[in-house]
Write an enzyme that holds these catalytic residues in place. Structure first.
Site, PDB file in Angstrom:
ATOM      1  N   LYS A 105      98.646   7.855  49.018  1.00 48.25           N
ATOM      2  CA  LYS A 105      97.517   8.159  48.121  1.00 48.25           C
ATOM      3  C   LYS A 105      96.429   8.911  48.890  1.00 48.25           C
ATOM      4  O   LYS A 105      95.760   8.354  49.748  1.00 48.25           O
ATOM      5  CB  LYS A 105      96.896   6.891  47.528  1.00 48.25           C
ATOM      6  CG  LYS A 105      95.962   7.261  46.372  1.00 48.25           C
ATOM      7  CD  LYS A 105      94.861   6.268  46.115  1.00 48.25           C
ATOM      8  CE  LYS A 105      93.592   6.563  46.851  1.00 48.25           C
ATOM      9  NZ  LYS A 105      92.863   7.776  46.430  1.00 48.25           N
ATOM     10  N   GLU A 119      77.205   4.561  60.969  1.00 47.04           N
ATOM     11  CA  GLU A 119      77.849   5.862  60.853  1.00 47.04           C
ATOM     12  C   GLU A 119      77.177   6.673  59.743  1.00 47.04           C
ATOM     13  O   GLU A 119      76.978   6.173  58.643  1.00 47.04           O
ATOM     14  CB  GLU A 119      79.311   5.612  60.497  1.00 47.04           C
ATOM     15  CG  GLU A 119      80.133   6.860  60.421  1.00 47.04           C
ATOM     16  CD  GLU A 119      81.601   6.508  60.250  1.00 47.04           C
ATOM     17  OE1 GLU A 119      81.923   5.749  59.322  1.00 47.04           O
ATOM     18  OE2 GLU A 119      82.408   6.979  61.053  1.00 47.04           O
ATOM     19  N   CYS A 177      85.606  10.634  62.106  1.00 46.75           N
ATOM     20  CA  CYS A 177      85.451   9.223  62.445  1.00 46.75           C
ATOM     21  C   CYS A 177      85.072   9.033  63.908  1.00 46.75           C
ATOM     22  O   CYS A 177      84.342   8.121  64.253  1.00 46.75           O
ATOM     23  CB  CYS A 177      86.724   8.479  62.120  1.00 46.75           C
ATOM     24  SG  CYS A 177      88.140   9.305  62.806  1.00 46.75           S
ATOM     25  N   GLU A 204      92.410   2.439  60.456  1.00 45.64           N
ATOM     26  CA  GLU A 204      91.615   3.385  61.255  1.00 45.64           C
ATOM     27  C   GLU A 204      90.294   3.511  60.524  1.00 45.64           C
ATOM     28  O   GLU A 204      90.221   4.104  59.452  1.00 45.64           O
ATOM     29  CB  GLU A 204      92.301   4.758  61.285  1.00 45.64           C
ATOM     30  CG  GLU A 204      93.678   4.751  61.911  1.00 45.64           C
ATOM     31  CD  GLU A 204      93.631   4.656  63.416  1.00 45.64           C
ATOM     32  OE1 GLU A 204      92.552   4.838  64.000  1.00 45.64           O
ATOM     33  OE2 GLU A 204      94.680   4.377  64.001  1.00 45.64           O
TER      34      GLU A 204
HETATM   35  P1  NAD Z   1      86.781   5.226  51.704  1.00 48.78           P
HETATM   36  O1  NAD Z   1      87.050   4.025  52.483  1.00 48.78           O
HETATM   37  O2  NAD Z   1      85.863   5.145  50.556  1.00 48.78           O
HETATM   38  O3  NAD Z   1      88.129   5.844  51.117  1.00 48.78           O
HETATM   39  C1  NAD Z   1      89.279   6.011  51.882  1.00 48.78           C
HETATM   40  C2  NAD Z   1      90.481   5.942  50.977  1.00 48.78           C
HETATM   41  O4  NAD Z   1      90.548   4.638  50.410  1.00 48.78           O
HETATM   42  C3  NAD Z   1      90.446   6.912  49.789  1.00 48.78           C
HETATM   43  O5  NAD Z   1      91.748   7.387  49.543  1.00 48.78           O
HETATM   44  C4  NAD Z   1      89.996   6.019  48.660  1.00 48.78           C
HETATM   45  O6  NAD Z   1      90.414   6.494  47.402  1.00 48.78           O
HETATM   46  C5  NAD Z   1      90.691   4.725  49.010  1.00 48.78           C
HETATM   47  N1  NAD Z   1      90.109   3.529  48.397  1.00 48.78           N
HETATM   48  C6  NAD Z   1      88.850   3.319  47.981  1.00 48.78           C
HETATM   49  N2  NAD Z   1      88.727   2.090  47.453  1.00 48.78           N
HETATM   50  C7  NAD Z   1      89.933   1.487  47.561  1.00 48.78           C
HETATM   51  C8  NAD Z   1      90.429   0.207  47.217  1.00 48.78           C
HETATM   52  N3  NAD Z   1      89.671  -0.717  46.639  1.00 48.78           N
HETATM   53  N4  NAD Z   1      91.714  -0.083  47.486  1.00 48.78           N
HETATM   54  C9  NAD Z   1      92.506   0.835  48.083  1.00 48.78           C
HETATM   55  N5  NAD Z   1      92.096   2.074  48.411  1.00 48.78           N
HETATM   56  C10 NAD Z   1      90.812   2.398  48.162  1.00 48.78           C
HETATM   57  O7  NAD Z   1      86.316   6.266  52.777  1.00 48.78           O
HETATM   58  P2  NAD Z   1      85.959   7.781  52.558  1.00 48.78           P
HETATM   59  O8  NAD Z   1      84.621   7.836  51.941  1.00 48.78           O
HETATM   60  O9  NAD Z   1      87.075   8.469  51.863  1.00 48.78           O
HETATM   61  O10 NAD Z   1      85.966   8.306  54.075  1.00 48.78           O
HETATM   62  C11 NAD Z   1      84.858   8.187  54.920  1.00 48.78           C
HETATM   63  C12 NAD Z   1      85.031   7.021  55.868  1.00 48.78           C
HETATM   64  O11 NAD Z   1      86.317   7.006  56.466  1.00 48.78           O
HETATM   65  C13 NAD Z   1      84.074   7.085  57.003  1.00 48.78           C
HETATM   66  O12 NAD Z   1      83.400   5.863  57.129  1.00 48.78           O
HETATM   67  C14 NAD Z   1      84.929   7.345  58.245  1.00 48.78           C
HETATM   68  O13 NAD Z   1      84.498   6.772  59.404  1.00 48.78           O
HETATM   69  C15 NAD Z   1      86.248   6.810  57.875  1.00 48.78           C
HETATM   70  N6  NAD Z   1      87.283   7.597  58.538  1.00 48.78           N
HETATM   71  C16 NAD Z   1      87.923   7.059  59.629  1.00 48.78           C
HETATM   72  C17 NAD Z   1      88.899   7.788  60.284  1.00 48.78           C
HETATM   73  C18 NAD Z   1      89.625   7.243  61.481  1.00 48.78           C
HETATM   74  O14 NAD Z   1      90.566   7.847  61.958  1.00 48.78           O
HETATM   75  N7  NAD Z   1      89.241   6.116  62.025  1.00 48.78           N
HETATM   76  C19 NAD Z   1      89.257   9.051  59.823  1.00 48.78           C
HETATM   77  C20 NAD Z   1      88.607   9.548  58.721  1.00 48.78           C
HETATM   78  C21 NAD Z   1      87.624   8.800  58.088  1.00 48.78           C
END
Ligand code: NAD
Length: 495
Positions: free
Chosen positions: A177, A385, A286, A252
């Protein structure tokens, strides 16, 4: 641009016919209606993945054959590199050369795991030495099963590759997804899977909101493993969901990574890497080194140069020639980053450069490259962050103080150090409590090396051979080989 999900080897319209808007962050225009799945579609996707796993057609295929599919996917990505990179820019906003780099890396990731799939054939079974000659034992590596992969929007196709490639290499089947902000290139991956003839059910791609589609994957009892990249709060929620069925997880999550610059460093080199560490991909990284610690003697000259260069960064549409900083991915992210800057000011920090909407743009989610000083150590600007082009800079005196400040965080994804003294750099690298450490640079990422966080930045490691481990179980097979009976209950001659 695609308008269907990819389930069981075919395009499939969402059962309830839902769509959601795909917005170009540079223009704020709706450029596509993407398919919005529901839990029913997820159920079909998981069932297809389950079937493809259980019938052994993928999981029991020799690794060399799985590797062939992965190499075909890599080749198809490379063939369409320009077109896919352009889609990534339209969807995510990043400058085109960065997108090209990401898409090339995504292809490289499939190639790398093709190699590991091939090697796995010879490494699947390992003899285990036992202290008891009546037994022989072996350890056998087997795929975990159906993997649910949930990814963010900052590196859309690359994050898909980081999960899909090792999972398929291991023999797992996958339900992927993508983030709802950036689904276009994941659906191109589906088109590529169809083109290369990936067997039905091996990879399934469902798009839509995380709260419905992501949650349905987390909750599905037929999913064996969850691989998630995203924010801490959602990571926590996924861990909770996984706990119900004891699903395997790898997470991650976010970071607030430090970059320690000693006063023997070259100012120009330091400024270059500081900028690469926070302005690349608009700071939506990230591992971005968003807390910069500079030794006292170097602080003033470095800050001057950093501010000067931050003001010179060419901001624009990612498709425009020469752009080095594009718009943020979405209105929400834009609002969040501006709110974080306003909060920093309210908490007593100084905005040394930037701090607002980029001038000269009527439309688009553009935020200026922003340099903050004097952020209090307990302020959100220093601790949380921001996930935008915003860096906090402060000075330090001694090595001991630098290490203490660097490690004073609930995160532990990455950390960087710059010094002309190699021994000192190695000492500080060893003292960092972080999963990724850069010396004399920040951010370069290689598919071959392990990637993941300490503390609240995650669980498990992606990339390299460590990334394959996420998708493998270990089975012990022990055989009784003695000529003599076991004779614990039934002794010879006593019956
Ligand atoms: P997010 O956690 O809101 O979303 C990430 C994914 O999770 C999306 O596909 C989203 O649709 C899905 N999601 C949201 N709610 C969910 C639920 N209840 N159940 C299952 N899936 C769900 O994060 P974002 O806003 O998309 O990304 C930004 C964040 O991600 C930042 O905080 C960043 O640090 C982190 N990030 C970390 C890494 C890493 O490698 N550590 C890489 C990229 C981003």
């Amino acid at each position: 641009m695609r308008d269907a999900l990819y389930i069981d080897g075919r395009w499939a319209k969402p059962l309830q016919g839902g769509t959601f808007d795909v917005i170009n962050p540079a223009t704020e225009e709706v450029i596509h209606k993407a398919p919005s799945a529901t839990a029913e579609d997820v159920d079909l996707a998981v069932k297809a993945a389950r079937r493809a796993f259980d019938d052994g057609s993928w999981s029991k295929l020799p690794g060399a054959e799985r590797g062939r599919y992965l190499r075909s996917i890599a080749a198809a990505i490379r063939e369409r590199l320009a077109e896919i990179s352009r889609l990534e820019v339209l969807d995510n906003g990043k400058p085109y050369p960065e997108a090209e780099w990401d898409i090339g890396d995504a292809a490289g990731c499939f190639e790398f795991y093709a190699g590991l799939a091939e090697e796995l054939d010879g490494k699947r079974t390992e003899t285990v030495a036992l202290p008891d000659a009546r037994f022989v034992s072996k350890a056998v590596r087997e795929p975990v099963g159906v993997a649910g992969a949930i990814i963010p929007w900052n590196y859309p196709l690359l994050m898909a590759a980081w999960k899909v490639a090792p999972a398929l290499a291991a023999g797992c089947t996958v339900v992927l997804k993508p983030a709802e902000q950036t689904s276009l290139t994941a659906l191109e991956l589906a088109a590529i899977a169809i083109d290369v003839g990936l067997p039905p059910g091996v990879l399934n791609i469902v798009t839509g909101p995380g709260s419905k589609v992501g949650q349905a994957i987390v909750d599905h009892p037929d999913v064996d493993k969850l691989a998630f990249t995203g924010s801490g709060p959602i990571g926590s929620k996924i861990m909770e969901g996984a706990a119900r069925d004891i699903k395997r997880i790898s997470l991650e999550l976010g970071g607030k990574s430090p970059f320690v610059v000693f006063d023997d460093a070259d100012v120009e080199e330091a400024v270059e890497w500081i900028m690469f560490g926070i302005f690349w991909n608009q700071g939506q990284v990230c591992s971005a080194t968003s807390r910069v610690l500079v030794q006292e003697n170097l602080y003033a000259p470095l800050l001057d140069r950093l501010v000067e260069e931050a003001k010179r960064i060419r901001i624009g549409d990612g498709l425009a020639e020469g752009t080095l900083l594009g718009p943020l991915v979405s209105r929400k992210q834009y609002d969040n980053v501006l709110a974080a800057i306003a909060k920093a000011k309210a908490d007593g920090a100084t905005i040394a450069s930037g701090g607002g909407r980029a001038p000269n743009f009527n439309k688009g989610y553009y935020v200026e490259p922003t340099v903050i000083t004097d952020a209090p150590l307990d302020s959100d600007a220093w601790r949380e962050e921001i996930f935008g082009p915003v860096v906090c800079v402060r000075s330090f005196g001694t090595e001991e103080e630098a290490v203490r400040l660097a490690n004073d965080s609930r995160f532990g994804l990455a950390a960087a150090v710059m010094s002309a003294d190699d021994e000192r750099a190695e000492r500080v690298a060893a003292a960092f409590r972080a999963g990724i450490v850069w010396i004399n640079c920040s951010q370069p990422t290689f598919t071959e090396a392990p990637w993941g966080g300490y503390k609240q930045s995650g669980i498990g490691r992606e990339l390299g051979r460590w990334g394959l481990e996420n998708y493998l179980e270990t089975k012990q097979v022990t055989r009784f080989v003695s000529e003599d009976p076991w004779a614990w209950y039934i002794k010879k001659g006593e019956a």
